[in-house]
Design an enzyme around this catalytic site. Structure first.
Site, PDB file in Angstrom:
ATOM      1  N   SER A   1       0.855  -1.185   0.000  1.00 52.99           N
ATOM      2  CA  SER A   1       0.000   0.000   0.000  1.00 52.99           C
ATOM      3  C   SER A   1       0.889   1.233   0.000  1.00 52.99           C
ATOM      4  O   SER A   1       2.004   1.205   0.544  1.00 52.99           O
ATOM      5  CB  SER A   1      -0.896   0.020   1.247  1.00 52.99           C
ATOM      6  OG  SER A   1      -1.508   1.295   1.423  1.00 52.99           O
TER       7      SER A   1
ATOM      8  N   SER B   1       2.084  -3.231   8.701  1.00 51.14           N
ATOM      9  CA  SER B   1       2.004  -4.535   8.034  1.00 51.14           C
ATOM     10  C   SER B   1       2.404  -4.411   6.566  1.00 51.14           C
ATOM     11  O   SER B   1       3.103  -5.275   6.024  1.00 51.14           O
ATOM     12  CB  SER B   1       0.590  -5.119   8.162  1.00 51.14           C
ATOM     13  OG  SER B   1      -0.366  -4.406   7.379  1.00 51.14           O
ATOM     14  N   LYS B   2       1.992  -3.335   5.925  1.00 53.09           N
ATOM     15  CA  LYS B   2       2.319  -3.166   4.515  1.00 53.09           C
ATOM     16  C   LYS B   2       3.801  -2.817   4.322  1.00 53.09           C
ATOM     17  O   LYS B   2       4.426  -3.220   3.342  1.00 53.09           O
ATOM     18  CB  LYS B   2       1.431  -2.086   3.890  1.00 53.09           C
ATOM     19  CG  LYS B   2      -0.052  -2.452   3.879  1.00 53.09           C
ATOM     20  CD  LYS B   2      -0.324  -3.748   3.128  1.00 53.09           C
ATOM     21  CE  LYS B   2      -1.784  -4.079   3.035  1.00 53.09           C
ATOM     22  NZ  LYS B   2      -2.053  -5.324   2.278  1.00 53.09           N
TER      23      LYS B   2
ATOM     24  N   TYR C   1      -1.986  -1.152  10.044  1.00 55.13           N
ATOM     25  CA  TYR C   1      -2.099  -1.446   8.621  1.00 55.13           C
ATOM     26  C   TYR C   1      -0.847  -0.983   7.885  1.00 55.13           C
ATOM     27  O   TYR C   1      -0.251  -1.727   7.086  1.00 55.13           O
ATOM     28  CB  TYR C   1      -3.342  -0.742   8.058  1.00 55.13           C
ATOM     29  CG  TYR C   1      -3.553  -0.940   6.572  1.00 55.13           C
ATOM     30  CD1 TYR C   1      -4.199  -2.072   6.100  1.00 55.13           C
ATOM     31  CD2 TYR C   1      -3.121   0.015   5.658  1.00 55.13           C
ATOM     32  CE1 TYR C   1      -4.403  -2.257   4.736  1.00 55.13           C
ATOM     33  CE2 TYR C   1      -3.322  -0.156   4.298  1.00 55.13           C
ATOM     34  CZ  TYR C   1      -3.966  -1.289   3.844  1.00 55.13           C
ATOM     35  OH  TYR C   1      -4.160  -1.468   2.495  1.00 55.13           O
TER      36      TYR C   1
END
Length: 300
Positions: free
Chosen positions: A189, A208-209, A205
């Site tokens: 992302s 994690s990306k 998030y």
């Protein structure tokens, strides 16, 4: 009498209303077809076996586009109803297995089912994941431990497990005609490296990306001598079930018209087109890259 060494076109059939052609270049035949606008496109995934995680949004768009280019697609996702529906759209070029991608035994079983069905795996596209917001994702000082763990498991652990299982298959299978054993594409992302504080402060998030980017680059370096390519793709805001919250928020959409000037909400097909390219032979020299598909996010 025709000269067999000169390029020539032979019509060989149709998919729906669209004709398929074989272009003959001496002894080499390349499949091509006309798209919906009538342009001739050369197949990038003909005869390839692609495993795609996820069954909606970008995963669905990529599966359909890969099948259009001649691939057989094995779908793996948690929700069996969605898997079954997508496989039905793929017809004889599709199969599926429902699995919890955070469970190593279920991931291994899904990969084994794909190989049993079609003999090998040429391409893996890891799409499945979550935003984490419904589990408490947000700024670090506000997040919950449960939300952090859920987001990391769904986005990062699942990708590690699927990469591991597919790499064990790819390492042992033969090279294709282009000298490549397989290609892996992991979903990252723009938030991994281009954060936004007002509307998209989902720090688990983003973490994690970012980890997915690092894992993909490290894997690309290690597996390149084995003729396995590993890349990541980093979209900005795309119209998918995950982005429903943003799409229904007038303030976010007003912001996105400035942040993504080429389209405040990209279509899933915008990302799918690049994904199919990166999985196919046209990208045989590309590995260790992070390809951004962001409608101008990172430069706005």
């Amino acid at each position: 009498m025709s000269d067999p060494t000169r390029p020539g076109r032979i019509s060989v059939g149709r998919i729906g209303a669209r004709p398929i052609f074989v272009w003959q270049f001496g002894p080499i035949a390349v499949e091509a077809r006309r798209d919906q606008l009538g342009a001739v496109t050369v197949s990038n995934l003909q005869h390839k076996i692609c495993l795609i995680t996820g069954s909606t949004g970008i995963a669905e768009a990529t599966a359909l586009k890969a099948a259009e280019q001649g691939a057989r697609v094995f779908v793996v996702s948690r929700t069996e109803e969605n898997c079954r529906g997508l496989a039905a759209k793929l017809g004889g070029q599709g199969a599926y297995r429902a699995a919890d991608l955070t469970r190593g035994d279920q991931v291994e079983a899904a990969v084994a089912a794909c190989v049993e069905q079609w003999g090998r795996i040429d391409g893996l596209f890891n799409v499945a994941g979550i935003s984490g917001r419904r589990f408490g994702d947000g700024p670090l000082h506000e997040r919950t431990e449960e939300g952090w763990d859920m987001t990391m498991d769904a986005n990062l652990k699942s990708m590690f497990l699927m990469n591991r299982a597919v790499l064990n298959q790819m390492v042992g299978q033969g090279e294709n005609i282009k000298g490549i054993r397989g290609a892996i594409l992991n979903m990252a992302s723009v938030l991994a490296f281009s954060p936004e504080r007002n509307f998209f402060a989902s720090h688990a998030y983003a973490a994690s990306k970012g980890a997915i980017v690092s894992m993909s680059k490290a894997a690309a370096a290690y597996y390149a001598p084995l003729k396995i390519r590993v890349n990541a793709i980093a979209p900005a805001l795309v119209e998918t079930p995950m982005s429903k919250r943003a799409g229904e928020n007038a303030d976010i959409m007003a912001f996105m018209r400035e942040k993504q000037p080429l389209g405040e909400m990209m279509a899933a097909e915008d990302v799918a087109g690049m994904a199919v390219f990166l999985l196919g032979d046209g990208a045989r020299a590309i590995t260790g890259d992070v390809v951004t598909v962001d409608a101008g996010w990172c430069v706005s």
